[in-house]
Design a protein around this motif. Sequence first.
Motif, PDB file in Angstrom:
ATOM      1  N   GLN A 268       0.960  -1.320  -0.029  1.00 44.46           N
ATOM      2  CA  GLN A 268      -0.115  -0.096   0.033  1.00 44.46           C
ATOM      3  C   GLN A 268       0.950   1.199  -0.132  1.00 44.46           C
ATOM      4  OE1 GLN A 268      -3.096  -0.636  -0.035  1.00 44.46           O
ATOM      5  NE2 GLN A 268      -4.135   1.349   0.018  1.00 44.46           N
ATOM      6  N   PRO A 269       0.784   2.136  -0.997  1.00 48.21           N
ATOM      7  CA  PRO A 269       1.507   3.301  -0.957  1.00 48.21           C
ATOM      8  C   PRO A 269       1.178   4.466   0.234  1.00 48.21           C
ATOM      9  CG  PRO A 269      -0.168   3.511  -2.564  1.00 48.21           C
ATOM     10  CD  PRO A 269      -0.405   2.199  -1.949  1.00 48.21           C
ATOM     11  N   GLU A 270       2.232   5.140   0.646  1.00 47.73           N
ATOM     12  CA  GLU A 270       1.921   6.108   1.696  1.00 47.73           C
ATOM     13  C   GLU A 270       0.790   7.021   1.416  1.00 47.73           C
ATOM     14  OE1 GLU A 270       5.728   7.674   2.986  1.00 47.73           O
ATOM     15  OE2 GLU A 270       6.539   5.793   3.423  1.00 47.73           O
ATOM     16  N   LYS A 271       0.922   7.444   0.229  1.00 51.74           N
ATOM     17  CA  LYS A 271      -0.300   8.646  -0.267  1.00 51.74           C
ATOM     18  C   LYS A 271      -1.109   7.896  -1.117  1.00 51.74           C
ATOM     19  CE  LYS A 271       3.005  12.869  -0.247  1.00 51.74           C
ATOM     20  NZ  LYS A 271       3.992  12.203   0.397  1.00 51.74           N
ATOM     21  N   ARG A 272      -2.417   8.483  -1.030  1.00 48.80           N
ATOM     22  CA  ARG A 272      -3.331   8.007  -2.110  1.00 48.80           C
ATOM     23  C   ARG A 272      -2.998   8.183  -3.470  1.00 48.80           C
ATOM     24  NH1 ARG A 272      -7.652   9.894  -4.924  1.00 48.80           N
ATOM     25  NH2 ARG A 272      -9.474   8.345  -5.105  1.00 48.80           N
TER      26      ARG A 272
END
Length: 543
Positions: A268-272
Amino acid sequence: MTTTTRDAIPEAINDEPVSATHRLEYTFNPESPRILVVDDERVIREILSDFLGLEGYVVRTVEDGVQALEELQKRSYNLVISDLKMPKMNGLDLIEKITELGIPVLTVIMTGFGTVETAIEAMKHGAYDYILKPFKVEEVIHIVKRGLDRQRLQHENLRLKDALSIYKISEAIATSLSVEKVLDLVLDAVLDAVDADIVNLLLERPGDAHAPGDRPGTFVEHARKVSSRLESTETAPPLNLGEVLPLLQEDKPLLAHSARAYRFLSGQPEKRLVSFCSIPLKLKGRIIGMLNAYSYTKGAKFSEGQRKMLYVLGSRAAVSIENARLYESLVDTNEDLIHANVSLEENFRQTIIGFAHALEESDRYTRGHSERVATYARLIAVGMRLPSEEIETVVKSGLLHDVGKIGIRNDRLNKPGKLTPEELAMFRSHPAKGKRILEPIPFMRDIVPGCYCHHEAWDGSGYPQGLSSDKIPTIGRIVAVADAYDAMTTDRAYRKALPHVIACGEMERCSGTQFDPEIVRVFLAHIDDFRKAEALAGRTIPR
């Protein structure tokens, strides 16, 4: 749903559903812009459809926002005129959905509840303008024309911006054999061209080379650029190569948005993540790297057109990397250096040809023109029994005779009517521009006469220099005949293709005035045998 138009709906409007890997690409059509009218009142729909249809627009109508979204995901439109108050989905909600899906279309809101607050609210949601009910048809047409003019200018700016990016990269390849410098320019161009937040380039780890057809090995980040919207230390999320590589290996476009993009990431990336695009860097069918673009900005989704732009830049980057690697690996000995220079020259020549073809492909009237001119030029050169080296020079000149059209706007030239003096001067500037592009490159100077002189005339009435008879270089006279025959036997915006027999008659008529009589004689003596051979091989020939 109703449709009004002066012609049939163009084939470019299709009913394919939109998916994560196939987004509807916006197509600007200055001849018959497409408008979608959304209103729950049938009378309003019919009035607007009739009057806009009379203005030459292609018009479709639907009765609510839900139907409008379905229609916008099936076909490309220039402008949407939507009522504010409708069942199921109102006009403001429709605009929000259009923005969320990244559909490139102008929106105009109609309302019978007209207040300054309503107009401001519509503009905040992304509307271009608004119309108060009851409306005057003249006012609606004025708003539509103004919006389409603005859209046309934006489209032209994007084309010029793309051409500039390609030109900058060609300059880098011409002046540098440093892979680091070339890739730095490529990433800058990508960051600017698609307005990404992060772009990076992964290259196959040294020692992981494979035979053609083998699955690629390990890839590591070789370069990265970050937009000013983020901290310069921001990193790109690592990729799930098990999902990415199979698609790239099969040349399937990788363009995904929001949650659909997450399966291509390892974690999952830290930012959307809003949008993700990945382009393979291929040489001889093998992936040597990947060019990736990431968007975290709300509403900033990459389009199919931007993906194609990245593909062009990626293919140029692949050639540049190979050029630099060849140079660095063969520089130790003079013999190896000679081989490397030959390879670099050919790769760069193919790169320039690729740029010319990429721009030519955007114009349906000139698609494939350069290859056909090169083929006819070869036919003439062989018929004249020129030395093999000169024949190859003639062919290369045919391939690049129109390279000076880079940056010239197609929509100004591809029109049914007569060109204005300004447009004619713009068109006639392309031989000189082609000379300026090719002349600084030492190993391409021998083809400059063909690019610069293919619009000179035997009687001295041509341009850009007004040369006559034998003062026109032979290569220019050959390309002039080949270019004219292909122009006559293919469709153009201002006329349909001429039959082969009529075109040959025109060549004879203009022999001794526009064309070298001897070259016309050679061409006509060999073209029929060539056509027969092409027909037997199952290839298309002018009728």
